[in-house]
Design an enzyme around this catalytic site. Sequence first.
Site, short mmCIF file in Angstrom:
data_model
loop_
_atom_site.label_atom_id
_atom_site.label_comp_id
_atom_site.label_asym_id
_atom_site.label_seq_id
_atom_site.Cartn_x
_atom_site.Cartn_y
_atom_site.Cartn_z
N GLU A 44 -49.30 -11.89 10.04
CA GLU A 44 -48.68 -10.59 10.27
C GLU A 44 -47.17 -10.79 10.17
O GLU A 44 -46.62 -11.76 10.72
CB GLU A 44 -49.04 -10.02 11.65
N HIS A 213 -55.11 -4.98 11.88
CA HIS A 213 -53.74 -5.47 11.68
C HIS A 213 -53.28 -6.36 12.83
O HIS A 213 -52.08 -6.54 13.03
CB HIS A 213 -52.75 -4.31 11.49
#
Length: 687
Positions: A44, A213
Amino acid sequence: MATKQLAKQLGLIRRSSKTSQTSSNVSRPKARQFFEYLIIIDFESTCWKDGKHSTQEIIEFPAVLLNVSNGEIESEFHTYVQPQEHPILSDFCTELTGINQQQVDDGVPLKICLSQFNSWIQKLQKEKGIAFVTAVPTHSTAEHKMCAFVTWSDWDLGVCLLYECRRKQMKKPDILNSWIDLRATYKLFYNRRPKGLNGALQDLGIEFSGREHSGLDDSRNTAKLASRMICDGCVMKITKSLDKVNHKISYTRPQQVLPAQDSNSVQVGTIQTSEMHSEKNPQPSFDKTAACVNVMNLQKDLEPSSLKINGKPIGRDKAVTMLNGHQGQESLPSQTLINGLSTTLGNGPKRCFTNRTSLGTLQTGVSLGAFTSTPAELPSLGSGHVLMSTTVTSVTDISALDISSTSDCLSMLADWEDAAVIEDSQEEPSVPTTEQSDLLMAQTSVDVTLPGTNMANCNRNQKYGSFHPHSIAYQSRNTTIYNINVKQNVSSCSTFKVPGVLARRSTNMMPTSAQLNKMSTSLPSFPKRKLSSVSFYSPPKKQPFIIHEDKCSSNNRSLPVISSRPHNVPPTVLNATVNNTFKSAQTGKITAPMCNCGRRAKRLTVSNAGPNQGKAFYTCSVKKRNEENKKGCDYFKWEQTVVKEKSAQSTIILSKSGISFSSNTSFTAANSASRRSFVSLRPSMRT
């Protein structure tokens, strides 16, 4: 119910195996996998809603270890990373990834994160014995279990981590240079395009667990997807690699004559072409293309026509050609027999090959190489890495040659090295000169021992090319000349003379008879070559330039030069180097003059009908549109007037320097005694 349970405990009733078989089929892979472990990574990074910032930095570094055989996650690695270029996270990034500012502030820099990740990998290697496919060869055994990295796309390892390490000048682990793109593998295996990771899981009936995510949750769900694809029969293979592809390198070795084991036989070795494959992807068929040496025994009393190689008869000329390294390419077995030592090349036991030169092979008149094989453990060399000898069949010392004194070898001497000469007036060799000298050489022939000749005539103790210490006539850094009268133990084997080369002779620079008589005196102990065949001057093959010389001024070359009478210079020299202003005035192309306002005037032509039509004039380049515009000026001149002014200025300059122009483009120097021009050097340039 109690009776049934008691019967099950006593084993009187068998349990149904349908459920267990179904569960085992789901968990076990159908196809045999090369990788036993998979490490799934999903980074990420920083992001912005408007997309103005293009450089992204990793803020979450997760990795999970998946066991392919049972589909279980056995280990995890997770840490937050501090961004250095943009330390403040955007609201969009926090909302999308769920990572807040406090988490990244408490994280570690990327360099420390990679170090911690490397420690985690080393721990797995020790505990589980995993190994990775890298370009650097490693000593992998049967106990090692192959492992590969898996990402959902090429962005994680091919874009994000790669470019961030380049920007920050950090070393990225080599094991991260190759990975499996699960999205591309999914598309090829199921023949459909997935709609993200969540969409791919839904297509297979798997529910996404955790938060989207989130790096760690995405890695766990990607591991679930990979396990399901393996159970469906998908074979995981490397799809992307950043390592440079090492092409096959072909090593061609000339045929070589190995030292004779006895006086009745000689071993002729033919080293074939071998292909060195890339060690990143070892090929199982490497042994088929390994180098080899075919050893043959040539008997003493055999005729040249009866020579055989691999059971096929060959002629005398072909045998000599094979010795020179031009023919004789045969099959490539998987072993090498060198000097009686059987050595397996390729993935076999490691052997250390060293290159040496056998003095016994100097009988052939060429420099031969031989291998010595000694077992050695080389940890830096991987499987299939072989060190090959690079000895080339060539003449390395002029002492092994006889160069004749004929004119055919003169051009060859010029090509070999600088000619070494010895003065006739000296008894011992000294510094070579180019006059009153002679060159001592022997005949240009290379003695090569034929395989079919009588080897008894070429005694092993007689080494061709060995000379008496007192036979050296001249010796320098690049040249060694021997006296052929002192040479001993000349081999009586067959010789092959080098084809003669006709030298280009020059007759315009031959020495006079007086010089020939003076140079006819020779040294008492060294033979001389005939001076009639020597060309003391070798004209250049191509004239780089042409020298124009004034005949009348050739007698006086001392400084200072005194010009007592006018000299006529050819028009070519005058037009090339002298008085460019006058030349431009004659051709009509001159530099535009400067106007009153400091600008370069513009050349115009009269276009209106009248007596001045077609005439050129110069005016200011800035046109005056109205009275308020005061940028331009009222400069105006006809071109004829400008040409006359230029000619007058050039005449004044030349008259001051003592040179006057005439109509036939020749200049004259003043012959006045008081205006003599001396050509001399400045004090700083005098020696």
